[in-house]
Design an enzyme around this catalytic site. Sequence first.
Site, PDB file in Angstrom:
ATOM      1  N   GLY A  96       0.837  -1.202   0.000  1.00  0.00           N
ATOM      2  CA  GLY A  96       0.000   0.000   0.000  1.00  0.00           C
ATOM      3  C   GLY A  96       0.869   1.248   0.000  1.00  0.00           C
ATOM      4  O   GLY A  96       0.517   2.266  -0.614  1.00  0.00           O
ATOM      5  N   SER A  97       2.002   1.180   0.693  1.00  0.00           N
ATOM      6  CA  SER A  97       2.910   2.334   0.712  1.00  0.00           C
ATOM      7  C   SER A  97       3.449   2.599  -0.686  1.00  0.00           C
ATOM      8  O   SER A  97       3.566   3.759  -1.109  1.00  0.00           O
ATOM      9  CB  SER A  97       4.075   2.068   1.669  1.00  0.00           C
ATOM     10  OG  SER A  97       3.591   1.801   2.952  1.00  0.00           O
TER      11      SER A  97
ATOM     12  N   ASP B 220      -7.498   1.561   4.236  1.00  0.00           N
ATOM     13  CA  ASP B 220      -8.216   1.034   5.403  1.00  0.00           C
ATOM     14  C   ASP B 220      -9.718   0.980   5.169  1.00  0.00           C
ATOM     15  O   ASP B 220     -10.473   0.762   6.122  1.00  0.00           O
ATOM     16  CB  ASP B 220      -7.934   1.924   6.632  1.00  0.00           C
ATOM     17  CG  ASP B 220      -6.467   1.937   6.994  1.00  0.00           C
ATOM     18  OD1 ASP B 220      -5.739   1.043   6.519  1.00  0.00           O
ATOM     19  OD2 ASP B 220      -6.048   2.843   7.739  1.00  0.00           O
TER      20      ASP B 220
ATOM     21  N   SER C 218      -4.200  -1.243   0.310  1.00  0.00           N
ATOM     22  CA  SER C 218      -3.149  -2.122   0.856  1.00  0.00           C
ATOM     23  C   SER C 218      -3.713  -3.530   1.037  1.00  0.00           C
ATOM     24  O   SER C 218      -4.866  -3.685   1.440  1.00  0.00           O
ATOM     25  CB  SER C 218      -2.672  -1.605   2.212  1.00  0.00           C
ATOM     26  OG  SER C 218      -1.914  -2.607   2.877  1.00  0.00           O
TER      27      SER C 218
ATOM     28  N   HIS D  86      -5.482  -5.678   6.505  1.00  0.00           N
ATOM     29  CA  HIS D  86      -6.469  -4.942   5.707  1.00  0.00           C
ATOM     30  C   HIS D  86      -7.637  -5.827   5.268  1.00  0.00           C
ATOM     31  O   HIS D  86      -7.677  -7.010   5.591  1.00  0.00           O
ATOM     32  CB  HIS D  86      -5.758  -4.254   4.545  1.00  0.00           C
ATOM     33  CG  HIS D  86      -4.784  -3.220   5.041  1.00  0.00           C
ATOM     34  ND1 HIS D  86      -5.069  -1.873   5.097  1.00  0.00           N
ATOM     35  CD2 HIS D  86      -3.551  -3.357   5.580  1.00  0.00           C
ATOM     36  CE1 HIS D  86      -4.045  -1.226   5.625  1.00  0.00           C
ATOM     37  NE2 HIS D  86      -3.098  -2.104   5.927  1.00  0.00           N
TER      38      HIS D  86
ATOM     39  N   ASN E  16      10.627   0.002  -9.630  1.00  0.00           N
ATOM     40  CA  ASN E  16       9.990  -1.302  -9.834  1.00  0.00           C
ATOM     41  C   ASN E  16       9.207  -1.595  -8.568  1.00  0.00           C
ATOM     42  O   ASN E  16       9.778  -1.919  -7.521  1.00  0.00           O
ATOM     43  CB  ASN E  16      11.030  -2.391 -10.085  1.00  0.00           C
ATOM     44  CG  ASN E  16      10.361  -3.763 -10.195  1.00  0.00           C
ATOM     45  OD1 ASN E  16       9.132  -3.870 -10.046  1.00  0.00           O
ATOM     46  ND2 ASN E  16      11.128  -4.780 -10.449  1.00  0.00           N
TER      47      ASN E  16
HETATM   48  C1  LIG Z   1      -4.029   4.475   5.703  1.00  0.00           C
HETATM   49  C2  LIG Z   1      -2.859   3.612   5.316  1.00  0.00           C
HETATM   50  N1  LIG Z   1      -2.177   3.899   4.206  1.00  0.00           N
HETATM   51  C3  LIG Z   1      -1.129   3.155   3.804  1.00  0.00           C
HETATM   52  C4  LIG Z   1      -0.723   2.063   4.527  1.00  0.00           C
HETATM   53  C5  LIG Z   1       0.474   1.277   4.068  1.00  0.00           C
HETATM   54  O1  LIG Z   1       0.155   0.004   3.583  1.00  0.00           O
HETATM   55  P1  LIG Z   1       1.295  -1.126   3.485  1.00  0.00           P
HETATM   56  O2  LIG Z   1       1.541  -1.638   4.862  1.00  0.00           O
HETATM   57  O3  LIG Z   1       0.705  -2.170   2.575  1.00  0.00           O
HETATM   58  O4  LIG Z   1       2.501  -0.493   2.908  1.00  0.00           O
HETATM   59  C6  LIG Z   1      -1.384   1.724   5.706  1.00  0.00           C
HETATM   60  C7  LIG Z   1      -0.941   0.559   6.483  1.00  0.00           C
HETATM   61  O5  LIG Z   1      -1.591   0.043   7.360  1.00  0.00           O
HETATM   62  C8  LIG Z   1      -2.488   2.516   6.105  1.00  0.00           C
HETATM   63  O6  LIG Z   1      -3.168   2.237   7.228  1.00  0.00           O
END
Ligand SMILES: Cc1ncc(COP(=O)(O)O)c(C=O)c1O
Length: 440
Positions: free
Chosen positions: A83-84, A191, A212, A217, A285
């Site tokens: 998700g990041s 979320d 994510s 999630h 990537n």
């Molecule tokens: C609102 C939100 N954005 C982004 C992320 C990041 O997701 P990931 O852990 O898959 O990188 C999270 C992670 O919990 C999140 O709560």
Amino acid sequence: MQTLKDQILDLVGKYHREQSERPFVPGVTPLLASGAVLDENDRVALVEAALDMRIAAGVSSRRFEREFARYFGLRKAHLTNSGSSANLLALSALTSPQLEDMRLRPGDEVITVAAAFPTTVNPIVQNNLVPVFVDVELGTYNTTPERVADAIGPRTRAIMMAHSLGNPYAVREIAELATERGLFLIEDNCDAVGSTYEGKLTGTFGDLATVSFYPAHHITMGEGGCVLTDNMVLARVVESMRDWGRDCWCEPGEDNRCFKRFDQQLGTLPHGYDHKYIFSHVGYNLKSTDLQAALGVSQLGRIDEFGAARRRNWARMRAALDGVPGLLLPEPTPNSDPSWFGFVLTVLPDAGYTRRELVDFLESRRISTRRFFGGNLTRHPAFQDVRYRVSGDLRNSDLITEHTFWVGVYPGLTSEMIDYIAQSIRDFALRHTAVRAARP
Ligand SMILES: Cc1ncc(COP(=O)(O)O)c(C=O)c1O
């Protein structure tokens, strides 16, 4: 005759069924704040992908992208490795030279909230843009269209924020504001998959949305994420930046989809330079594997069931905690139907007990608690040297940093478990309020 593969997959199913679930023992069984709920089909899907050695993105990735985009009623979904990464990709896409005058340039501002998960905000900084922090409301833990409108300055070009713990912000109004003021809107929907605002899924209002698939999630791939959009220009940029910045859009193993692989001239390259190796963006990537996608396809089939369980658990907890002294209970944003990520509680400053005391008590009963992510992000070491602007004050974000936490409502928790969590909170609060009242 069963093939060897069928026999193996049958055995995988049998193995799954043999994994017996332990009965719930209050105070002994850990009650997680979040976690994956995986069934026999998930296990089989993952093993099948492994047996087929689908180790890079492949058929399941394409199928997941197609089906996930269809779930949202959007044209394109691009899988990422988290998700990041999806957030980094979504915001980076807005800096593409292909957007010409619309592109975000270094020093431009992006409005976001201070009480957040860091990787909603980090891509702003990573792209040499300036975050403009606004405060959130207590109860919904979202900001408002008014606060966003007040924050818009001459260099503001975009809004990027998450639907807090599954609770939608007033996203129709904020999307309209963005359109009126010529701003892009990125919905961090990590979320909130399945949440609706005015009957429409969150993630479908902005220019881009992110998801994510980490186990916490709504559906999981282990690690994984996704960028969604209805805008085909942005979709092309997202794909390019995800895939090293390449100009070519052939699938792996495919050649010459553009019919001019050796017949064009771009940049200052010689005419006919192989299109497969022409780069139109300074990219990354951020791709995922087909093992992840295979699990995702299997999980996608349960998305509505999971959302219903989250809503049911949240409503049960909300009813059980009604009237408990010293606590501010969460509220859905008006006109929304959240697919809740967690159950968020703020211990009022005059409660007679502290958040720390309540959290320690819950943890001693094996009830996991989580902070409201980073609380006020501007107070973290990482942000001390970062250039940002604050619009208004961050009073509520500061209060959240001191007094707020959340507990789980994820589908792995049964009604009995939810009742135990709620009863524990209730007992603690009533006992401590009574003790305070009895003091001279
Ligand atoms: C609102 C939100 N954005 C982004 C992320 C990041 O997701 P990931 O852990 O898959 O990188 C999270 C992670 O919990 C999140 O709560």
